[in-house]
Design a protein around this motif. Structure first.
Motif, PDB file in Angstrom:
ATOM      1  N   GLU A 115       0.770  -1.285   0.052  1.00 14.20           N
ATOM      2  CA  GLU A 115      -0.101   0.109   0.114  1.00 14.20           C
ATOM      3  C   GLU A 115       0.649   1.225  -0.132  1.00 14.20           C
ATOM      4  N   LEU A 116       1.939   1.047   0.663  1.00 13.23           N
ATOM      5  CA  LEU A 116       2.793   2.273   0.605  1.00 13.23           C
ATOM      6  C   LEU A 116       3.786   2.440  -0.460  1.00 13.23           C
ATOM      7  N   SER A 117       4.422   1.280  -0.805  1.00 14.86           N
ATOM      8  CA  SER A 117       5.516   1.384  -1.829  1.00 14.86           C
ATOM      9  C   SER A 117       4.864   1.119  -3.243  1.00 14.86           C
ATOM     10  N   SER A 118       4.056   0.292  -3.412  1.00 20.58           N
ATOM     11  CA  SER A 118       3.734  -0.047  -4.937  1.00 20.58           C
ATOM     12  C   SER A 118       2.189  -0.648  -4.696  1.00 20.58           C
ATOM     13  N   PRO A 119       0.819   0.066  -4.673  1.00 21.34           N
ATOM     14  CA  PRO A 119      -0.316  -0.289  -4.198  1.00 21.34           C
ATOM     15  C   PRO A 119      -0.554  -1.148  -5.529  1.00 21.34           C
ATOM     16  N   GLU A 120      -0.324  -0.708  -6.649  1.00 17.63           N
ATOM     17  CA  GLU A 120      -0.926  -1.511  -7.947  1.00 17.63           C
ATOM     18  C   GLU A 120      -0.365  -2.860  -8.194  1.00 17.63           C
TER      19      GLU A 120
END
Length: 598
Positions: free
Chosen positions: A556-561
């Motif tokens: 969620e913080l780094s790369s939600p996709e």
């Protein structure tokens, strides 16, 4: 030579190495002189200032920014300098008290020059009145006697992704892509989290670092007073010591087997190393094993060779993490696994995803036991993402002693390759060892201990609830210590024994001087106290659940996709444990798959 002779030689060498490490850990009379940094959050362009001026600032001290010059100057002055610590906004000269300090002189030497307000109040929770009375009798520190140290930066110089791409970056990116291939994305993805630093914490106020005299604190102290009459009673029990002895025996057998190239012993070795760590190393770093300081200090070296070096670990863990938990400017734990983003206050780095964190976990203990000590000796940063991210050894520990204590690590780094070179020369006391076999003998223990370490430590604080704004008063330090942690398997008496009591992390943070072997018995009353005072007590069903929600938070913080489905989908039965088991056992599967080619 035969296997028996080799085994005897290895046992002798092992005892010698551990004896050297233990002797290196015996307290010396030299006074610590850690660089004197002070400050709140600060980005690039921080100005240098004399230590005497910095020490007078009413701001928290950061150990994250010591330079090589700082440590060199401090080391030369160590024999003549007094010991100064800051508590509740006042600087105290504890030099005359150091030899009588129940926790040992070394605890004060290693804290010299730092604000230890949070540590003082949690460590002395059981004896808060006595400790406060003793504090009143100590003289005020004469800060003019401290040497001026140049280039002291107050907090992490947060320049994400600086520098040229290195071979290590390429390797880590390949590893994260491999993890991504076996982790299909979730059907519902989280929204990006904006950069928002932690705020309104007790040490961030305009005045001094404050720990309020709250009703919560009094009730926690009363809980300890109810169950224990004196400090010796809340240290390690006989059953706890029996587990330590049993784990050391198991580890020794596995270690000798590993050195003799036994496949079974090698496969079991990192798990045996964790079983030693669990009742021993983390406890001893908090002085919970014994009321005898030398016992705690020596037992801390059981973290070697495959988990961490105690001289590097203690300052960052006690002076940083336990005092500034989940503060993105001062909690070093939030930054060592960059470029993954572990807190909303950390800047996003598009050069890597959350998968980088998962793959990098396989190298985490190698960093703490090998890279950090070497970089400390060289005066270099511990990470490419921050120019001044340094976790220093205490200045009272001279470089020669520090180097001697690295002997166990040097041995395990070299031994597999010694066997491989010996095989090339026709010397095969343990059978033929080719390069592939040597690689797995060398790397496999690091990979598994790194995976176990990453899971057990990161799930405790990298959670959405742990990074919400505090509740209650801004000086309620004990409330924040609880609310910034996650507990799991709270009804189990076995899990704390297998997790170094990290499964009851919030309890550990408010009473760190109490051995974890007592936590299960105290937890129901502790939980009731939290409910009474409206404290947010964050829990998970078990470590598998905690691991999946921690990974979900990191993505969620780094790369939600790219959030993997296994981190967010609800699973039942054995399927819910598949991600954590795969993480632990993948190195073993690779070892066995390659073994026919050894």
């Amino acid at each position: 030579f035969n296997r028996d002779n080799v085994g005897c030689s290895i046992k002798s060498m092992l005892l010698t190495l551990h004896s050297a490490a233990a002797l290196s850990s015996v307290p010396r009379s030299g006074i610590a002189a850690l660089a004197q940094g002070a400050g709140l959050r600060c980005g690039t362009g921080a100005r240098a200032a004399p230590a005497s001026a910095l020490l007078d600032l009413e701001r928290p001290v950061s150990l994250l920014s010591l330079t090589a010059t700082d440590q060199s100057i401090a080391g030369h002055a160590a024999a003549t300098r007094p010991i100064h610590v800051k508590i509740d906004g006042h600087w105290y000269d504890v030099t005359s008290w150091a030899d009588k300090h129940p926790g040992g002189r070394y605890m004060l030497e290693w804290s010299d020059g730092f604000d230890v307000t949070g540590a003082f109040h949690t460590i002395h929770l059981f004896s808060s009145v006595k400790a406060s009375d003793m504090l009143k009798r100590l003289p005020e520190a004469d800060l003019m006697t401290r040497a001026s140290v140049e280039q002291v930066l107050p907090a992490i110089d947060r320049t994400a992704g600086h520098g040229e791409t290195t071979g290590m970056d390429v390797f880590m990116n390949v590893g994260e892509r491999a993890v991504q291939l076996v982790s299909p994305p979730a059907s519902t993805l989280p929204s990006p989290v904006p950069t928002t630093s932690a705020t309104d914490l007790s040490w961030q106020q305009s005045g001094a670092y404050a720990v309020g005299d709250s009703a919560l604190k009094h009730d926690l102290e009363a809980l300890l007073r109810k169950h224990f009459r004196r400090p010796a009673e809340y240290k390690a029990t006989r059953e706890h010591w029996a587990r330590i002895v049993a784990s050391l025996v198991l580890w020794s057998v596995c270690f000798v087997g590993w050195a003799q190239c036994s496949t079974l012993a090698t496969l079991l070795l990192p798990f045996a190393q964790w079983l030693v760590f669990s009742p021993t190393v983390h406890e001893s770093s908090h002085s919970t094993l014994s009321t005898k300081p030398w016992v705690n200090k020596v037992m801390a070296f059981c973290g070697l060779p495959w988990i961490y070096h105690p001289y590097i670990w203690w300052p960052q863990h006690i002076l940083s993490h336990h005092q500034y938990t989940n503060d993105d400017a001062l909690d070093v734990d939030l930054h060592h696994l960059r470029p993954a983003r572990l807190h909303p206050g950390c800047e996003a780095d598009k050069s890597a995803s959350g998968f980088n964190f998962i793959f990098k976990g396989y190298f985490s203990t190698m960093g703490m036991a090998v890279l950090w000590p070497l970089r400390d000796l060289q005066g270099k940063s511990t990470g490419r993402w921050y120019e001044n991210l340094i976790t220093p050894k205490p200045a009272s520990v001279d470089d020669a002693e520090f180097r001697r204590s690295l002997a166990p690590v040097a041995f395990v780094m070299a031994w597999p390759w010694v066997l491989a070179l010996g095989s090339l020369a026709g010397y095969t006391p343990c059978g033929e060892v080719n390069a592939l076999h040597a690689f797995f003998l060398w790397y496999y223990p690091w990979a598994v201990t790194g995976a176990i370490w990453t899971v057990m430590t990161q799930v405790s604080h990298v959670q959405e609830e742990c990074q919400r704004p505090r509740t209650g008063d801004e000086d309620d330090f004990f409330r924040w210590q609880i609310e910034s942690a996650v507990d799991y398997s709270v009804d189990s008496s076995l899990v704390p024994k297998l997790t170094a009591s990290l499964s009851l992390q919030s309890m550990h943070h408010v009473m760190p001087s109490v051995c974890g072997c007592h936590f299960h018995r105290l937890y129901p009353e502790y939980k009731a106290i939290c409910e009474k005072h409206g404290v947010r007590l964050n829990t998970r069903r078990d470590v598998s659940h905690a691991w999946r929600t921690a990974i979900a938070r990191i993505f969620e913080l780094s790369s939600p996709e790219l959030t993997p489905a296994w981190a967010v989908d609800s699973e039942t039965g054995l399927a819910q444990h598949a991600p954590i088991l795969a993480y632990f056992l993948t190195p073993a599967a690779a070892f066995l798959a390659c073994s026919p080619f050894f």
